[in-house]
Design an enzyme around this catalytic site. Structure first.
Site, PDB file in Angstrom:
ATOM      1  N   SER A 448      -4.732  -8.390  -6.715  1.00  0.00           N
ATOM      2  CA  SER A 448      -5.501  -9.308  -5.869  1.00  0.00           C
ATOM      3  C   SER A 448      -6.459 -10.103  -6.735  1.00  0.00           C
ATOM      4  CB  SER A 448      -6.279  -8.518  -4.816  1.00  0.00           C
ATOM      5  OG  SER A 448      -7.238  -9.331  -4.153  1.00  0.00           O
ATOM      6  N   TYR A 461     -11.814  -1.744  -2.058  1.00  0.00           N
ATOM      7  CA  TYR A 461     -10.632  -2.596  -2.218  1.00  0.00           C
ATOM      8  C   TYR A 461     -10.569  -3.200  -3.622  1.00  0.00           C
ATOM      9  CZ  TYR A 461      -7.211  -6.276  -1.266  1.00  0.00           C
ATOM     10  OH  TYR A 461      -6.104  -7.083  -1.306  1.00  0.00           O
TER      11      TYR A 461
END
Length: 578
Positions: A448, A461
């Site tokens: 990401s 995350y």
């Protein structure tokens, strides 16, 4: 296994030293060795095949214990072809053999296989690192500018052929010490231990006549050589002498063709990966004998409608929606067989049906990437039913936002189990299969843009995705020598269903729903769709790219994280919660 039984077959005054063992009532398999080997080079493959087959090897003229006739013309392909037919007629009369050739053994086997009526003696043909010279000759005549460049690269690999045409040079080299040095040379160049041959010097010196008798006549004056015999190509991708592109000329000349690739050097299929070669031979021979083709052999079948990824198996986690779904569709459109996996079996099946409805090949399977047993079951299924994958996309992930102090141990476990451990499982299980089955594969790990910058809003995350990025770099270094690529894909603000399922810790249900809705509106307004990430994944595989930031914001975050860490830390303090 039992010992070899020796017999001399005589044709036109030439003694051909043959060996056979195994089940005389089983399918007959005839091995033809190349240069500068003799029949002993097949021992490891024969051992791996076992006693269910009638196994036959022989020393071609000029090698091993066979005769060495004088004169270049005695080594023409026509003579070698008739020797091969004589061995078949003597040792397998009335039953066609499954022919297997390597290097010059493959070249002379092509001469036999393309002879009219060859199917009466030959049931199938497996070629390893040896093209048909006539096919290459026709291909050279038809080359355009791009193909010509490829042909020149192959000629550079084949420099030794020119040296072999210089009178007395190569035979003298063998007699002056190359014969004694050959096992060590093979060990240094191929990393393999070759069987020591008492006739190595003579085999090398005499075998030069094969090149001088056939190369120029066949390349300059190619004949029409077609075959109806089923052909399997085992292509060594790291072959120093016979580039894989040389075998691209085969399809127009064959009626039935299968192609498998091994990430090995020239002698790797015989000496380094003999059990794998035997496995491929068994599957092909048993199919020709009447058994259904296994999934890997089905993928290996070459057809006129093949796409750029035809014959490849692509395994994708989280393929039920978003990036995983679009990536599955992209590889399916390129001709790959796609195994769509997801924790939601219905969504995985829907993706597979979309590929099938578009004319592609796809399967689906329920898998929980955060569960090691589930991933191990997936790997066992793939290994047993489909064979090692060519591409693995570790895509499955979940979103989690909110302060670290409000993130529970269970929250951490869930996000790390899926986002990090799911990738670890996919890498370790499928990389092992690729290595064991000599696949020149590729692993894609979806990270990401959050991996580039710290954030007070995404501690769990961002930590999981940063770990994926580092894992990818470590694995890329580890697998580089195995010919396996590893890429990290770092999307930015992508409009996918993950935003609607992300959890926000430390807030009540109403606030969580409000934040999810706000995030979905933001991502939808950004308008960067999952199919664009899928294209980036395909490009990363094709170009073996190490790291791909997808979208402008991902590239910007990467630049700030690497070149302006102070700014990155200040930005991390901002509360970006929707």
């Amino acid at each position: 296994m039992e010992q070899w039984h020796h017999r001399t077959v005589i044709r036109d005054g030439i003694n051909l030293a043959t060996r056979r063992r195994g089940n005389p009532d089983g399918p007959a398999v005839l091995f033809v060795h190349g240069y500068p080997d003799n029949g002993d080079v097949w021992d490891a493959v024969a051992e791996a095949l076992g006693d269910d087959y009638h196994l036959i090897t022989y020393d071609v003229r000029g090698a091993g214990a066979s005769s060495s006739p004088r004169g270049r013309q005695a080594y023409r392909l026509e003579e070698l072809r008739d020797d091969l037919f004589a061995v078949i007629d003597a040792l397998s009369p009335g039953r066609p053999v499954h022919l297997v050739g390597h290097d010059w053994g493959s070249i002379q086997a092509w001469e036999a296989v393309t002879e009219p009526g060859a199917e009466k003696r030959i049931a199938s043909y497996t070629s390893l690192s040896g093209p048909c010279l006539d096919h290459i000759g026709h291909n050279l005549r038809a080359t355009g500018a791009g193909d010509l460049a490829a042909s020149l690269r192959q000629l550079a690999k084949s420099w030794y052929i020119g040296a072999f045409h210089i009178p007395a040079l190569a035979p003298m080299a063998w007699k002056l010490g190359l014969g004694d040095a050959w096992p060590d040379l093979l060990r240094r160049t191929e990393g393999l231990s070759a069987p020591v041959s008492a006739t190595q010097t003579r085999d090398g010196a005499q075998g030069v006549a094969l090149y001088r008798a056939n190369m120029l006549p066949r390349l300059l004056n190619p004949r029409e050589r077609r075959t109806t015999v089923p052909v399997q190509l085992l292509v060594a991708r790291r072959d120093r002498y016979v580039g894989p592109a040389l075998l691209d000329s085969v399809p127009p000349w064959t009626g039935q063709l299968w192609r498998r690739e091994l990430n090995t050097g020239h002698w790797g299929p015989l000496l380094g990966h003999a059990p794998l070669t035997a496995r491929y031979l068994k599957a092909f021979i048993e199919h020709i004998e009447g058994a259904p083709a296994d999934a890997a052999l089905q993928r290996a079948r070459v057809t006129a409608a093949d796409g750029p990824d035809s014959g490849k198996l692509v395994v994708i986690t989280g393929a039920g929606s978003g990036i995983g779904e679009q990536t599955a569709l992209a590889f399916g459109a390129r001709g790959a067989t796609v195994l769509c996996t997801d924790i939601d079996p219905d969504s995985a099946a829907r993706t597979a049906r979309k590929i099938q409805d578009a004319g592609g090949q796809a399967l689906s399977r329920k898998t929980d990437v955060g569960n090691s047993r589930s991933m191990e079951a997936l790997a066992r299924y793939v290994d047993k039913e489909l064979g090692a994958p060519d591409v693995v996309v570790n895509n499955a992930g979940i979103g989690l936002a909110g302060p670290l102090l409000d993130t529970t141990v269970q929250d951490w476990k869930q996000v790390l189990d899926v986002n990090l451990w799911g990738v670890i499982h996919g890498c370790r299980l499928f990389a092992r299969q690729m290595v064991d089955q000599a696949k020149s594969g590729h692993i894609v790990n979806v990270s990401s843009a959050s991996a580039y910058l710290p954030s007070r809003a995404l501690p769990a995350y961002a930590t999981s995705k940063s770990a994926v990025l580092m894992l990818t770099e470590c694995l890329r270094a580890e697998l580089a020598d195995q010919g396996i690529g590893v890429s990290a894909i770092c999307p930015g603000i992508i409009d996918t269903p993950i935003t609607g399922r992300a959890r926000f810790v430390g807030v009540d249900d109403d606030e969580q729903s409000r934040r999810r809705d706000a995030a979905q509106r933001l991502y939808h307004k950004r308008g960067f769709t999952a199919d664009r990430v899928a294209r980036a994944i395909v490009d990363a595989v094709q170009g073996n790219r190490a790291e791909v930031p997808v979208s402008v914001e991902a590239s910007g975050m990467r630049l700030i994280g690497r070149w302006a860490p102070g700014l990155a830390r200040r930005l991390a303090r901002l509360d970006v919660a929707p």
